[in-house]
Write a protein that holds these residues in place. Structure first.
Motif, PDB file in Angstrom:
ATOM      1  N   ARG A 178       0.845  -1.195   0.000  1.00  0.00           N
ATOM      2  CA  ARG A 178       0.000   0.000   0.000  1.00  0.00           C
ATOM      3  C   ARG A 178       0.883   1.250   0.000  1.00  0.00           C
ATOM      4  N   ASP A 179       0.610   2.156  -0.905  1.00  0.00           N
ATOM      5  CA  ASP A 179       1.414   3.375  -0.998  1.00  0.00           C
ATOM      6  C   ASP A 179       1.402   4.162   0.313  1.00  0.00           C
ATOM      7  N   VAL A 180       0.239   4.207   0.973  1.00  0.00           N
ATOM      8  CA  VAL A 180       0.128   5.022   2.189  1.00  0.00           C
ATOM      9  C   VAL A 180       0.953   4.466   3.335  1.00  0.00           C
ATOM     10  N   GLU A 181       1.373   3.195   3.242  1.00  0.00           N
ATOM     11  CA  GLU A 181       2.143   2.577   4.323  1.00  0.00           C
ATOM     12  C   GLU A 181       3.638   2.528   4.035  1.00  0.00           C
ATOM     13  N   ALA A 182       4.046   3.146   2.952  1.00  0.00           N
ATOM     14  CA  ALA A 182       5.445   3.041   2.521  1.00  0.00           C
ATOM     15  C   ALA A 182       6.411   3.645   3.533  1.00  0.00           C
ATOM     16  N   ASN A 183       5.961   4.637   4.289  1.00  0.00           N
ATOM     17  CA  ASN A 183       6.870   5.342   5.200  1.00  0.00           C
ATOM     18  C   ASN A 183       6.653   4.994   6.671  1.00  0.00           C
ATOM     19  N   ILE A 184       6.025   3.867   6.944  1.00  0.00           N
ATOM     20  CA  ILE A 184       5.889   3.443   8.334  1.00  0.00           C
ATOM     21  C   ILE A 184       7.274   3.155   8.922  1.00  0.00           C
ATOM     22  N   GLN A 185       7.559   3.740  10.078  1.00  0.00           N
ATOM     23  CA  GLN A 185       8.863   3.568  10.710  1.00  0.00           C
ATOM     24  C   GLN A 185       8.841   2.399  11.700  1.00  0.00           C
ATOM     25  N   PRO A 186       9.940   1.648  11.788  1.00  0.00           N
ATOM     26  CA  PRO A 186       9.997   0.523  12.727  1.00  0.00           C
ATOM     27  C   PRO A 186       9.691   0.937  14.167  1.00  0.00           C
ATOM     28  N   GLU A 187      10.157   2.114  14.575  1.00  0.00           N
ATOM     29  CA  GLU A 187       9.914   2.566  15.943  1.00  0.00           C
ATOM     30  C   GLU A 187       8.420   2.726  16.212  1.00  0.00           C
ATOM     31  N   TYR A 188       7.720   3.292  15.248  1.00  0.00           N
ATOM     32  CA  TYR A 188       6.284   3.500  15.415  1.00  0.00           C
ATOM     33  C   TYR A 188       5.548   2.167  15.491  1.00  0.00           C
ATOM     34  N   LEU A 189       5.894   1.241  14.610  1.00  0.00           N
ATOM     35  CA  LEU A 189       5.223  -0.057  14.597  1.00  0.00           C
ATOM     36  C   LEU A 189       5.531  -0.851  15.866  1.00  0.00           C
ATOM     37  N   HIS A 190       6.771  -0.740  16.350  1.00  0.00           N
ATOM     38  CA  HIS A 190       7.131  -1.413  17.598  1.00  0.00           C
ATOM     39  C   HIS A 190       6.324  -0.858  18.765  1.00  0.00           C
ATOM     40  N   GLN A 191       6.231   0.474  18.856  1.00  0.00           N
ATOM     41  CA  GLN A 191       5.448   1.097  19.928  1.00  0.00           C
ATOM     42  C   GLN A 191       3.990   0.698  19.835  1.00  0.00           C
ATOM     43  N   LEU A 192       3.464   0.667  18.614  1.00  0.00           N
ATOM     44  CA  LEU A 192       2.066   0.301  18.414  1.00  0.00           C
ATOM     45  C   LEU A 192       1.799  -1.135  18.860  1.00  0.00           C
ATOM     46  N   SER A 193       2.716  -2.028  18.545  1.00  0.00           N
ATOM     47  CA  SER A 193       2.565  -3.424  18.960  1.00  0.00           C
ATOM     48  C   SER A 193       2.534  -3.535  20.480  1.00  0.00           C
ATOM     49  N   GLU A 194       3.389  -2.777  21.153  1.00  0.00           N
ATOM     50  CA  GLU A 194       3.384  -2.782  22.612  1.00  0.00           C
ATOM     51  C   GLU A 194       2.087  -2.197  23.159  1.00  0.00           C
TER      52      GLU A 194
END
Length: 213
Positions: free
Chosen positions: A144-160
């Motif tokens: 998905r184009d809108v998800e191209a710039n998701i940062q690992p830090e953000y995804l890690h925090q979100l998972s927590e």
């Protein structure tokens, strides 16, 4: 008292919520409720600059999910038709707490409570979680184009944040069954046996009388 099935599939970005929801809907012949994602005009900007675009992004999601639940209640749940959704309305608060400034979050929380106070809530939750490598692999696969710039830090925090939320949810809603699945170990798209296991778990909870078929 047993309730009509209204199942929510939840978990962090890329874990496979929509894919699993589709399979559950097809197997049990439930109506499928899919959240609006790519239609959000602020989402691409949000991943570029979270602080600048978080309030607009979260308000768009909240208003659209409110409208979806209102329609689902009238057209399906009140008519005795089961539903499976690829989100739980409470997910809005997970994202809002992570991304909004304190004053924005206070305003958002008030609006959330007003809009969702009398909305139907799922009576069964399937919680998918996975490690960052698995999440990013699946995000790349759907491209998905809108998800191209998701940062690992953000995804890690979100998972927590999801882990914290689900622990709290189970403690405060002991009457709502939660099926936890590790996406690192389950691939219900590629392996029928994994899907069969999940479907049997759902069926078992329905047979216990927690929700009616």
């Amino acid at each position: 008292m047993a309730q009509l099935p209204f199942i929510a599939v939840e978990g962090p970005i890329g874990v496979g919520k929509t894919s699993l929801s589709k399979k559950i809907a097809a197997h049990f012949e439930f109506h499928l409720l899919k959240e609006i994602v790519e239609e959000n005009p602020f989402l691409g900007k949000f991943y570029d600059d979270i602080e600048e675009w978080s309030f607009q992004t979260e308000m768009f999601f909240l208003c659209n999910r409110y409208k979806q639940l209102e329609d689902i209640d009238k057209k399906f749940l009140q008519e005795g038709k089961p539903v499976v959704a690829d989100y739980h309305i409470s997910k809005n608060m997970i994202f809002a707490q992570r991304t909004l400034k304190e004053d924005q979050f206070r305003k958002y929380s008030r609006i959330f409570d007003i809009l969702t106070g009398d909305m139907p809530r799922p009576n069964m939750v399937i919680y998918l979680h996975a490690g960052l490598d698995t999440l990013f692999d699946r995000i790349r696969m759907r491209n998905r184009d809108v998800e191209a710039n998701i940062q690992p830090e953000y995804l890690h925090q979100l998972s927590e944040d999801y882990e914290t939320f689900m622990d709290h949810f189970e403690n405060t809603h002991p009457d709502i069954p939660v099926i936890r699945l590790n996406g690192d170990n389950f691939d219900f798209v590629k392996h029928q046996s994994d899907l069969d296991y999940i479907l049997e778990e759902i069926k078992a909870h329905m047979n216990k009388g927690e929700v009616i078929k």
